[in-house]
Design an enzyme around this catalytic site. Structure first.
Site, PDB file in Angstrom:
ATOM      1  CB  CYS A  80      -0.932  -0.085   1.051  1.00 42.30           C
ATOM      2  SG  CYS A  80      -1.877  -1.446   1.202  1.00 42.30           S
TER       3      CYS A  80
ATOM      4  CG  HIS B 189      -3.430   3.218   2.548  1.00 35.57           C
ATOM      5  ND1 HIS B 189      -4.021   2.748   1.421  1.00 35.57           N
ATOM      6  CD2 HIS B 189      -3.048   2.106   3.300  1.00 35.57           C
ATOM      7  CE1 HIS B 189      -4.217   1.297   1.362  1.00 35.57           C
ATOM      8  NE2 HIS B 189      -3.855   0.966   2.584  1.00 35.57           N
TER       9      HIS B 189
ATOM     10  CG  ASN C 122      -6.730  -1.281   1.858  1.00 34.01           C
ATOM     11  OD1 ASN C 122      -5.988  -0.838   1.025  1.00 34.01           O
ATOM     12  ND2 ASN C 122      -6.136  -1.778   2.993  1.00 34.01           N
TER      13      ASN C 122
HETATM   14  N1  ACO Z   1     -17.794  -9.256  10.782  1.00 33.84           N
HETATM   15  C1  ACO Z   1     -18.523  -9.743  12.003  1.00 33.84           C
HETATM   16  N2  ACO Z   1     -17.519  -9.636  13.101  1.00 33.84           N
HETATM   17  C2  ACO Z   1     -16.154  -9.773  12.772  1.00 33.84           C
HETATM   18  C3  ACO Z   1     -15.774  -9.514  11.235  1.00 33.84           C
HETATM   19  C4  ACO Z   1     -16.676  -9.296  10.238  1.00 33.84           C
HETATM   20  N3  ACO Z   1     -16.460  -8.898   8.956  1.00 33.84           N
HETATM   21  N4  ACO Z   1     -14.319  -9.611  11.346  1.00 33.84           N
HETATM   22  C5  ACO Z   1     -13.933  -9.971  12.258  1.00 33.84           C
HETATM   23  N5  ACO Z   1     -15.109 -10.100  13.306  1.00 33.84           N
HETATM   24  C6  ACO Z   1     -15.061 -10.302  14.710  1.00 33.84           C
HETATM   25  C7  ACO Z   1     -13.863 -11.119  15.049  1.00 33.84           C
HETATM   26  O1  ACO Z   1     -14.039 -12.544  14.992  1.00 33.84           O
HETATM   27  C8  ACO Z   1     -13.666 -10.701  16.660  1.00 33.84           C
HETATM   28  O2  ACO Z   1     -14.600 -11.756  17.338  1.00 33.84           O
HETATM   29  P1  ACO Z   1     -14.221 -12.142  18.710  1.00 33.84           P
HETATM   30  O3  ACO Z   1     -13.837 -11.088  19.732  1.00 33.84           O
HETATM   31  O4  ACO Z   1     -15.183 -13.044  19.119  1.00 33.84           O
HETATM   32  O5  ACO Z   1     -12.682 -12.914  18.498  1.00 33.84           O
HETATM   33  C9  ACO Z   1     -14.358  -9.134  16.589  1.00 33.84           C
HETATM   34  O6  ACO Z   1     -14.979  -9.230  15.504  1.00 33.84           O
HETATM   35  C10 ACO Z   1     -13.295  -8.313  16.955  1.00 33.84           C
HETATM   36  O7  ACO Z   1     -12.328  -8.624  15.869  1.00 33.84           O
HETATM   37  P2  ACO Z   1     -10.856  -7.840  15.767  1.00 33.84           P
HETATM   38  O8  ACO Z   1      -9.943  -8.149  14.724  1.00 33.84           O
HETATM   39  O9  ACO Z   1     -10.456  -7.174  16.891  1.00 33.84           O
HETATM   40  O10 ACO Z   1     -11.464  -6.395  15.066  1.00 33.84           O
HETATM   41  P3  ACO Z   1     -10.886  -4.887  14.793  1.00 33.84           P
HETATM   42  O11 ACO Z   1     -11.718  -3.919  15.588  1.00 33.84           O
HETATM   43  O12 ACO Z   1      -9.552  -5.128  15.059  1.00 33.84           O
HETATM   44  O13 ACO Z   1     -11.247  -4.783  13.152  1.00 33.84           O
HETATM   45  C11 ACO Z   1     -10.129  -4.704  11.165  1.00 33.84           C
HETATM   46  C12 ACO Z   1     -10.670  -5.655  12.438  1.00 33.84           C
HETATM   47  C13 ACO Z   1     -10.974  -4.021  10.604  1.00 33.84           C
HETATM   48  C14 ACO Z   1      -9.296  -5.824  10.372  1.00 33.84           C
HETATM   49  C15 ACO Z   1      -8.966  -3.778  11.751  1.00 33.84           C
HETATM   50  O14 ACO Z   1      -7.955  -4.551  12.738  1.00 33.84           O
HETATM   51  C16 ACO Z   1      -8.285  -3.344  10.801  1.00 33.84           C
HETATM   52  O15 ACO Z   1      -8.361  -2.476   9.957  1.00 33.84           O
HETATM   53  N6  ACO Z   1      -6.689  -3.653  10.647  1.00 33.84           N
HETATM   54  C17 ACO Z   1      -5.880  -2.905   9.782  1.00 33.84           C
HETATM   55  C18 ACO Z   1      -5.992  -3.753   8.270  1.00 33.84           C
HETATM   56  C19 ACO Z   1      -5.254  -3.089   7.400  1.00 33.84           C
HETATM   57  O16 ACO Z   1      -4.991  -1.706   7.305  1.00 33.84           O
HETATM   58  N7  ACO Z   1      -4.671  -3.767   6.613  1.00 33.84           N
HETATM   59  C20 ACO Z   1      -3.697  -3.277   5.739  1.00 33.84           C
HETATM   60  C21 ACO Z   1      -3.881  -4.253   4.416  1.00 33.84           C
HETATM   61  S1  ACO Z   1      -3.148  -3.536   2.892  1.00 33.84           S
HETATM   62  C22 ACO Z   1      -2.010  -4.467   2.220  1.00 33.84           C
HETATM   63  O17 ACO Z   1      -0.836  -4.158   2.361  1.00 33.84           O
HETATM   64  C23 ACO Z   1      -2.852  -5.440   1.475  1.00 33.84           C
END
Ligand code: ACO
Length: 328
Positions: A115, A255, A285
């Protein structure tokens, strides 16, 4: 050596027509619109057809950027495409794009910094022009992330979309153009965000497909913590190198990975939301395409004026990060 002032002289963006909404995803995995919007800020994303590849999206964005710059493809000396979803391992997507554009005299290569790729590519291209080696360069971020997304994995499939953004770089009047770049990497964080198969470590095989190793793997929480830390510090470091202050920023182009990450960067930089380009709700994203798409949209909407101080900042797999200060 005297360096020439270099800036962006044309921008363009392209997104495929098909929209994948949160309601669509509710039918595919155990999730819901409220969770996705509150945790990420994403409402919908654009998805390519089976026949479309990154170079097809790149072509449309590049044509628009060349049109805005008022130059022909034949005038280009260099093409850099930043992508984690190249058309194929080789030839590079930049070479495929060079052929599609008819940019016969341009050197062409791909750049891999996930990214952060667009910022890394801007730094590369601008140096060639600043040194007087090249006159015009095209920098494109183009992604078909839907092709490497596991639509049975709710942790990742809600996040990603497809699209392309492009910028033409050339000489600009003294006092304008790029003022600084801040690029960085922490390779020890590689395991947090990757696509394991298809390279020389794990060549494509029946097993690699069955084990879903051709899809994005992400440890979301860890990436989130890294992103919150690095977005603010990279932007601040780019400002420091440019000899400018947070209060000098007219527009932040971050980003678009998660609205909460963007909000934390705004807090750290003491900026109101009006000074930030936010389009994650529409596109999700789009990795290397996200910053140039946001910039092109801001230009389209008349949000960028001559002399404005623009700060672009991103992070991604690698782990990598990049920020740049640009006087428009
Ligand atoms: N719908 C419903 N519930 C979900 C979903 C979903 N789509 N996804 C995860 N959950 C659940 C999880 O299972 C978890 O449940 P649990 O507590 O029973 O285990 C709960 O929701 C919380 O999960 P977290 O992972 O703690 O959620 P978080 O608030 O961290 O959000 C997210 C997750 C959106 C992925 C966040 O961590 C994030 O944005 N991280 C950065 C991602 C990013 O920027 N990536 C870059 C990639 S770019 C590249 O280089 C390709």
């Amino acid at each position: 050596m005297n360096l020439l002032p270099v800036g962006i002289i044309g921008t363009g963006k392209y997104v495929p027509g098909r929209v994948l909404t949160n309601a669509d995803l509710e039918k595919m995995v155990e999730t819901n619109d409220e969770w996705i919007v509150s945790r990420t800020g994403i409402r919908e994303r654009r998805i390519t057809t089976a026949a479309q590849a990154s170079s097809d999206l790149a072509l449309r964005a590049a044509e628009e950027a060349l049109g805005h710059a008022g130059i022909a493809a034949e005038d280009l000396d260099l093409i850099i495409v930043a992508s984690i979803t190249p058309d194929m391992a080789f030839p590079s997507t930049a070479c495929i794009l060079q052929d599609k554009l008819g940019a016969k005299k341009a050197a062409a290569f791909d750049l891999s910094a996930a990214c952060s790729g667009f910022i890394y590519a801007l730094a590369n291209a601008s140096n060639f022009i600043a040194a007087g080696i090249y006159k015009y360069a095209l920098v494109v971020g183009a992604e078909c992330l839907s092709k490497i997304t596991d639509y049975t994995d709710r942790n990742t499939c809600i996040l990603f979309g497809d699209g392309a953004g492009a910028a033409v770089l050339g000489q600009v009047p003294e006092g304008r153009g790029f003022r600084s770049f801040e690029l960085g990497a922490d390779g020890s964080g590689g395991p947090l965000l990757n696509l394991a198969a298809g390279g020389s470590r794990c060549p494509s095989s029946r097993e690699s497909v069955e084990q879903k190793k051709h899809y994005i793997y992400m440890e979301g929480r860890e990436v989130f913590k890294f992103a919150v830390r690095i977005m603010g510090s990279a932007a601040e470091e780019a400002l420091r190198k440019a000899g400018l202050e947070k209060s000098d920023i007219d527009l932040l182009v971050p980003h678009q990975a998660n609205i909460r990450i963007i909000e934390s960067a705004l807090n750290r930089l003491d900026l109101p939301a009006e000074k930030c380009v936010i389009n994650i709700d529409k596109y999700g994203n789009v990795s290397a395409a996200s910053i140039p798409m946001a910039l092109a949209e801001a230009v389209e909407e008349g949000r960028v004026r001559e002399g404005d101080c623009i700060v672009m900042v991103g992070f991604g797999g690698g782990l990598t990060w990049g920020a740049s200060v640009l006087i428009w």
